[in-house]
Scaffold this active site. Sequence first.
Site, PDB file in Angstrom:
ATOM      1  N   TYR A  90       0.823  -1.220   0.000  1.00 34.71           N
ATOM      2  CA  TYR A  90       0.000   0.000   0.000  1.00 34.71           C
ATOM      3  C   TYR A  90       0.855   1.267   0.000  1.00 34.71           C
ATOM      4  O   TYR A  90       0.381   2.345  -0.342  1.00 34.71           O
ATOM      5  CB  TYR A  90      -0.942   0.026   1.214  1.00 34.71           C
ATOM      6  CG  TYR A  90      -2.070  -0.977   1.152  1.00 34.71           C
ATOM      7  CD1 TYR A  90      -2.193  -1.860   0.089  1.00 34.71           C
ATOM      8  CD2 TYR A  90      -3.023  -1.035   2.156  1.00 34.71           C
ATOM      9  CE1 TYR A  90      -3.221  -2.785   0.043  1.00 34.71           C
ATOM     10  CE2 TYR A  90      -4.057  -1.953   2.108  1.00 34.71           C
ATOM     11  CZ  TYR A  90      -4.155  -2.833   1.047  1.00 34.71           C
ATOM     12  OH  TYR A  90      -5.177  -3.742   1.005  1.00 34.71           O
ATOM     13  N   LYS A 120       2.643 -15.272   2.648  1.00 35.85           N
ATOM     14  CA  LYS A 120       2.545 -16.041   1.397  1.00 35.85           C
ATOM     15  C   LYS A 120       3.971 -16.460   1.051  1.00 35.85           C
ATOM     16  O   LYS A 120       4.503 -16.130  -0.015  1.00 35.85           O
ATOM     17  CB  LYS A 120       1.889 -15.143   0.323  1.00 35.85           C
ATOM     18  CG  LYS A 120       1.520 -15.852  -0.964  1.00 35.85           C
ATOM     19  CD  LYS A 120       0.320 -16.776  -0.828  1.00 35.85           C
ATOM     20  CE  LYS A 120       0.119 -17.533  -2.130  1.00 35.85           C
ATOM     21  NZ  LYS A 120      -0.831 -18.644  -2.004  1.00 35.85           N
ATOM     22  N   ASP A 166     -11.629  -7.814   7.716  1.00 37.38           N
ATOM     23  CA  ASP A 166     -13.040  -7.654   7.319  1.00 37.38           C
ATOM     24  C   ASP A 166     -13.750  -9.003   7.317  1.00 37.38           C
ATOM     25  O   ASP A 166     -14.902  -9.117   7.726  1.00 37.38           O
ATOM     26  CB  ASP A 166     -13.152  -7.024   5.920  1.00 37.38           C
ATOM     27  CG  ASP A 166     -13.347  -5.519   6.002  1.00 37.38           C
ATOM     28  OD1 ASP A 166     -12.899  -4.924   7.007  1.00 37.38           O
ATOM     29  OD2 ASP A 166     -13.928  -4.935   5.067  1.00 37.38           O
ATOM     30  N   ASP A 226      -5.856  -6.335   5.801  1.00 37.20           N
ATOM     31  CA  ASP A 226      -7.012  -5.562   5.326  1.00 37.20           C
ATOM     32  C   ASP A 226      -8.152  -6.527   4.998  1.00 37.20           C
ATOM     33  O   ASP A 226      -9.301  -6.361   5.428  1.00 37.20           O
ATOM     34  CB  ASP A 226      -6.570  -4.787   4.070  1.00 37.20           C
ATOM     35  CG  ASP A 226      -7.598  -3.772   3.603  1.00 37.20           C
ATOM     36  OD1 ASP A 226      -8.640  -3.623   4.267  1.00 37.20           O
ATOM     37  OD2 ASP A 226      -7.360  -3.136   2.560  1.00 37.20           O
ATOM     38  N   ASP A 244      -3.970 -17.763   1.856  1.00 31.60           N
ATOM     39  CA  ASP A 244      -5.132 -18.431   1.251  1.00 31.60           C
ATOM     40  C   ASP A 244      -5.718 -19.471   2.217  1.00 31.60           C
ATOM     41  O   ASP A 244      -6.925 -19.563   2.404  1.00 31.60           O
ATOM     42  CB  ASP A 244      -4.780 -19.044  -0.111  1.00 31.60           C
ATOM     43  CG  ASP A 244      -3.435 -19.748  -0.136  1.00 31.60           C
ATOM     44  OD1 ASP A 244      -2.642 -19.578   0.813  1.00 31.60           O
ATOM     45  OD2 ASP A 244      -3.161 -20.490  -1.092  1.00 31.60           O
TER      46      ASP A 244
END
Length: 354
Positions: free
Chosen positions: A138, A189, A249, A245, A221
């Site tokens: 980001y 990852k 959620d 992020d 994942d």
Amino acid sequence: MKIAILAGDGIGPEIVAQAVKVLKALARDGLALELEEAPFGGAGVDAHGEPLPEPTLKLARAADAVLCGAVGGPKYDGLPRAQRPEQGILRIRKDLGLFANLRPALMFPELVGASTLKPEVVSGLDVMIIRELTGDIYFGEPRGRRTNARGEREGYDTMVYSEPEIRRIAEVGFSTAMKRGKKLCSVDKENVLETSRFWREIVNDVAKKYPQVALSHLYVDNAAMQLVRAPKQFDVIVTGNMFGDILSDQAAMLTGSIGMLPSASLDAGGKGLYEPSHGSAPDIAGRNIANPLATILSCAMMLRYTFNKDEWAYRIEAAVKQVLAQGYRTADIHEAGTRKIGTREMGEAVVAAL
Ligand code: NAD
């Protein structure tokens, strides 16, 4: 204990007013709190022409903690980017060095029916997601648009984490796990990304300081899958900005309503910005129907993480539990057999339960 109160826009002023009632009730019981309000977000634009006006930033810097409502709304959607209310949030996080975002997903027994998952999967759920907030893809440079060697246009970003950035967020992960169930899962990852290989190496190194904490690693994942398959296996999850992020959620929705979820964003010294996980909900603003509990529970996090007043934090949480057990519900969590009340009445019920 000086707290800057930035109510913001939409339902922000309504829900923050209830949290302030709760803080003032605690102050009457002997907690030495000093509260000061300032305009922020769209309200900052209205008052001073920018979402994070200088006097507001000055107040936030001087305070020990900041309580935010939410910012944004249709009135401000057409403004140039620098004046958009959401820029105020990004700027205050950056200015105050708030690099650690803590988002608990806690299932209140009374609200099990509000989740889209089976009761046996989510009842008793209590997960803390720690998301790094100021690094990763980001913010990484270079980023932009270019034309590649084949003459095709492309967009690109840079995923990057420095060793100090990983160490400090890992420290937050381990120390939070020490205060809870002593289990930490680091999500990355590593099978594909160089950044993640480095992340895992540093997290493993920090782990040597915390032999009591059981550390595990998951690929993002798989973590996404495990969060809906068997979320109760987790105690604390620590991860980078982008993975966090998404996962925070996802974890939030396990509990059913976004109106119940607090959050904290902390700097290296424990100073924090506390806010509900939801936005300014312009669709229900000004109607006394918004749920103020996420904001009230954010005050509990403030007392625990910035002021180390665990027993006072517990009082707020216990009051919220009591109010739910009494059957009081705002519209977003209302079910047959419970009593629907408004924003103000919910605030008053929590104060009465305190
Ligand atoms: P939102 O979270 O504001 O609303 C999503 C849905 O949840 C809406 O139907 C809303 O009515 C409901 N909801 C949210 N909070 C609730 C509460 N406390 N009680 C009951 N219902 C609640 O998200 P959105 O609609 O995508 O965004 C609205 C505005 O908020 C936008 O301007 C957005 O940029 C802004 N926003 C701000 C923040 C922040 O201040 N940190 C975060 C997210 C979105």
